[in-house]
Design a protein around this motif. Structure first.
Motif, mmCIF file in Angstrom:
data_model
loop_
_atom_site.group_PDB
_atom_site.id
_atom_site.type_symbol
_atom_site.label_atom_id
_atom_site.label_comp_id
_atom_site.label_asym_id
_atom_site.label_seq_id
_atom_site.Cartn_x
_atom_site.Cartn_y
_atom_site.Cartn_z
ATOM 1 N N CYS A 1 39.575 50.053 23.838
ATOM 2 C CA CYS A 1 39.403 48.712 24.399
ATOM 3 C C CYS A 1 38.113 48.638 25.210
ATOM 4 O O CYS A 1 37.764 49.578 25.928
ATOM 5 C CB CYS A 1 40.577 48.357 25.318
ATOM 6 N N ALA A 2 37.428 47.522 25.102
ATOM 7 C CA ALA A 2 36.246 47.283 25.920
ATOM 8 C C ALA A 2 36.641 46.742 27.290
ATOM 9 O O ALA A 2 35.953 46.967 28.277
ATOM 10 C CB ALA A 2 35.320 46.294 25.228
ATOM 11 N N LEU A 3 37.770 46.036 27.333
ATOM 12 C CA LEU A 3 38.200 45.364 28.559
ATOM 13 C C LEU A 3 39.716 45.418 28.683
ATOM 14 O O LEU A 3 40.432 45.249 27.693
ATOM 15 C CB LEU A 3 37.755 43.891 28.511
ATOM 16 N N VAL A 4 40.183 45.652 29.898
ATOM 17 C CA VAL A 4 41.599 45.530 30.208
ATOM 18 C C VAL A 4 41.715 44.602 31.409
ATOM 19 O O VAL A 4 41.102 44.840 32.452
ATOM 20 C CB VAL A 4 42.256 46.894 30.523
ATOM 21 N N LEU A 5 42.475 43.526 31.226
ATOM 22 C CA LEU A 5 42.783 42.632 32.332
ATOM 23 C C LEU A 5 44.075 43.126 32.954
ATOM 24 O O LEU A 5 45.067 43.335 32.247
ATOM 25 C CB LEU A 5 42.924 41.190 31.846
ATOM 26 N N LEU A 6 44.052 43.341 34.245
ATOM 27 C CA LEU A 6 45.165 43.956 34.940
ATOM 28 C C LEU A 6 45.712 42.989 35.990
ATOM 29 O O LEU A 6 44.964 42.531 36.849
ATOM 30 C CB LEU A 6 44.680 45.242 35.610
ATOM 31 N N ARG A 7 46.985 42.675 35.865
ATOM 32 C CA ARG A 7 47.622 41.828 36.863
ATOM 33 C C ARG A 7 48.429 42.739 37.770
ATOM 34 O O ARG A 7 49.402 43.359 37.343
ATOM 35 C CB ARG A 7 48.516 40.771 36.219
ATOM 36 N N GLY A 8 47.976 42.831 39.019
ATOM 37 C CA GLY A 8 48.613 43.706 39.996
ATOM 38 C C GLY A 8 47.597 44.108 41.035
ATOM 39 O O GLY A 8 46.466 43.629 41.046
ATOM 40 N N SER A 9 47.996 45.006 41.897
ATOM 41 C CA SER A 9 47.144 45.434 43.000
ATOM 42 C C SER A 9 46.366 46.683 42.591
ATOM 43 O O SER A 9 46.941 47.760 42.421
ATOM 44 C CB SER A 9 48.004 45.712 44.229
ATOM 45 N N VAL A 10 45.067 46.504 42.433
ATOM 46 C CA VAL A 10 44.193 47.620 42.082
ATOM 47 C C VAL A 10 42.793 47.298 42.583
ATOM 48 O O VAL A 10 42.415 46.127 42.680
ATOM 49 C CB VAL A 10 44.200 47.875 40.547
ATOM 50 N N ALA A 11 42.028 48.315 42.906
ATOM 51 C CA ALA A 11 40.662 48.115 43.382
ATOM 52 C C ALA A 11 39.752 47.885 42.180
ATOM 53 O O ALA A 11 39.322 48.825 41.525
ATOM 54 C CB ALA A 11 40.197 49.324 44.180
ATOM 55 N N ALA A 12 39.520 46.625 41.881
ATOM 56 C CA ALA A 12 38.657 46.242 40.759
ATOM 57 C C ALA A 12 38.174 44.823 41.022
ATOM 58 O O ALA A 12 38.838 44.055 41.719
ATOM 59 C CB ALA A 12 39.421 46.300 39.442
ATOM 60 N N PRO A 13 37.016 44.454 40.463
ATOM 61 C CA PRO A 13 36.584 43.056 40.597
ATOM 62 C C PRO A 13 37.642 42.127 40.008
ATOM 63 O O PRO A 13 38.393 42.514 39.117
ATOM 64 C CB PRO A 13 35.294 43.004 39.772
ATOM 65 N N GLU A 14 37.673 40.907 40.524
ATOM 66 C CA GLU A 14 38.651 39.934 40.033
ATOM 67 C C GLU A 14 37.975 38.906 39.140
ATOM 68 O O GLU A 14 36.937 38.353 39.490
ATOM 69 C CB GLU A 14 39.340 39.216 41.192
ATOM 70 N N LEU A 15 38.568 38.680 37.986
ATOM 71 C CA LEU A 15 38.119 37.634 37.080
ATOM 72 C C LEU A 15 38.861 36.366 37.471
ATOM 73 O O LEU A 15 40.075 36.280 37.317
ATOM 74 C CB LEU A 15 38.401 38.020 35.628
ATOM 75 N N ILE A 16 38.113 35.397 38.010
ATOM 76 C CA ILE A 16 38.725 34.181 38.540
ATOM 77 C C ILE A 16 38.889 33.126 37.463
ATOM 78 O O ILE A 16 39.908 32.463 37.385
ATOM 79 C CB ILE A 16 37.870 33.602 39.698
ATOM 80 N N GLU A 17 37.884 32.945 36.643
ATOM 81 C CA GLU A 17 37.991 31.953 35.574
ATOM 82 C C GLU A 17 37.356 32.505 34.321
ATOM 83 O O GLU A 17 36.509 33.380 34.378
ATOM 84 C CB GLU A 17 37.344 30.637 35.969
ATOM 85 N N ALA A 18 37.784 31.997 33.196
ATOM 86 C CA ALA A 18 37.250 32.482 31.925
ATOM 87 C C ALA A 18 37.381 31.376 30.890
ATOM 88 O O ALA A 18 38.147 31.468 29.954
ATOM 89 C CB ALA A 18 37.980 33.736 31.475
ATOM 90 N N ASP A 19 36.628 30.302 31.086
ATOM 91 C CA ASP A 19 36.619 29.209 30.117
ATOM 92 C C ASP A 19 35.229 29.191 29.490
ATOM 93 O O ASP A 19 34.935 30.016 28.641
ATOM 94 C CB ASP A 19 36.967 27.889 30.803
ATOM 95 N N GLN A 20 34.378 28.307 29.909
ATOM 96 C CA GLN A 20 32.989 28.307 29.438
ATOM 97 C C GLN A 20 32.164 29.340 30.200
ATOM 98 O O GLN A 20 31.140 29.801 29.717
ATOM 99 C CB GLN A 20 32.361 26.913 29.620
ATOM 100 N N THR A 21 32.613 29.666 31.406
ATOM 101 C CA THR A 21 31.957 30.688 32.213
ATOM 102 C C THR A 21 33.001 31.678 32.702
ATOM 103 O O THR A 21 34.193 31.382 32.737
ATOM 104 C CB THR A 21 31.238 30.080 33.440
ATOM 105 N N CYS A 22 32.532 32.843 33.081
ATOM 106 C CA CYS A 22 33.398 33.866 33.648
ATOM 107 C C CYS A 22 32.900 34.151 35.061
ATOM 108 O O CYS A 22 31.758 34.549 35.245
ATOM 109 C CB CYS A 22 33.346 35.149 32.821
ATOM 110 N N ARG A 23 33.760 33.931 36.042
ATOM 111 C CA ARG A 23 33.374 34.166 37.431
ATOM 112 C C ARG A 23 34.089 35.404 37.938
ATOM 113 O O ARG A 23 35.314 35.501 37.899
ATOM 114 C CB ARG A 23 33.702 32.965 38.315
ATOM 115 N N LEU A 24 33.280 36.351 38.414
ATOM 116 C CA LEU A 24 33.790 37.606 38.948
ATOM 117 C C LEU A 24 33.619 37.616 40.454
ATOM 118 O O LEU A 24 32.559 37.241 40.958
ATOM 119 C CB LEU A 24 33.005 38.792 38.370
ATOM 120 N N CYS A 25 34.637 38.054 41.166
ATOM 121 C CA CYS A 25 34.561 38.210 42.618
ATOM 122 C C CYS A 25 34.696 39.697 42.932
ATOM 123 O O CYS A 25 35.611 40.360 42.437
ATOM 124 C CB CYS A 25 35.654 37.420 43.310
ATOM 125 N N PHE A 26 33.781 40.179 43.770
ATOM 126 C CA PHE A 26 33.744 41.593 44.115
ATOM 127 C C PHE A 26 34.350 41.825 45.499
ATOM 128 O O PHE A 26 34.467 40.901 46.306
ATOM 129 C CB PHE A 26 32.310 42.107 44.049
#
Length: 137
Positions: free
Chosen positions: A86-111
């Motif tokens: 896999c190139a990407l794993v989206l993880l729902r839970g508590s882990v130290a990783a950037p958060e993907l906030i939206e993923a429609d026309q744009t992808c916003r990452l929060c560090f």
């Protein structure tokens, strides 16, 4: 083995359907990981409790696997066992990783340092092929 990029999410898979389509179009594999306790079907839980290496239920829509484990889950082990390739794993839970906030026309990452970065979905998917896909600004 190349480790997949991990992004934390707080919403369900339907919120990322556009991103999933873009990943499919680019031929990139991706995964979804719920980092929380789950309740196994009783018969599988019983088989695992009696020492079965794995207890598996299979149907047309997919499969459910119960594997006995001692102690807390180790993210690195989960990635190696379940998300190889896999190139990407989206993880729902508590882990130290950037958060993907939206993923429609744009992808916003929060560090973790409070900064964020917005990429077009096309740029985001393309960046997943790199070792460091979204260096912080």
């Amino acid at each position: 083995m190349k480790t997949p990029h991990i992004l934390r999410v707080s919403r369900g898979p339907d919120s990322f359907s556009g991103l999933f389509r873009s990943l499919d179009e680019e031929g990139l594999r991706y995964g979804w990981l719920e980092y929380s306790e789950v309740e196994a079907p009783p018969s599988l839980a019983a088989a695992a409790a009696h020492g079965a290496l794995r207890a598996v239920s299979v149907g047309e829509a997919g499969s459910v696997v119960v594997k006995p484990r001692r102690g807390a889950a180790v993210l690195k082990d989960l990635l190696r066992e379940h998300f190889r390739g896999c190139a990407l794993v989206l993880l729902r839970g508590s882990v130290a990783a950037p958060e993907l906030i939206e993923a429609d026309q744009t992808c916003r990452l929060c560090f973790s340092d409070g900064t964020s970065r917005t990429l077009s979905t096309e740029s985001f998917v393309s960046a997943l092929r790199r070792v460091s896909p979204w260096p912080q600004a």
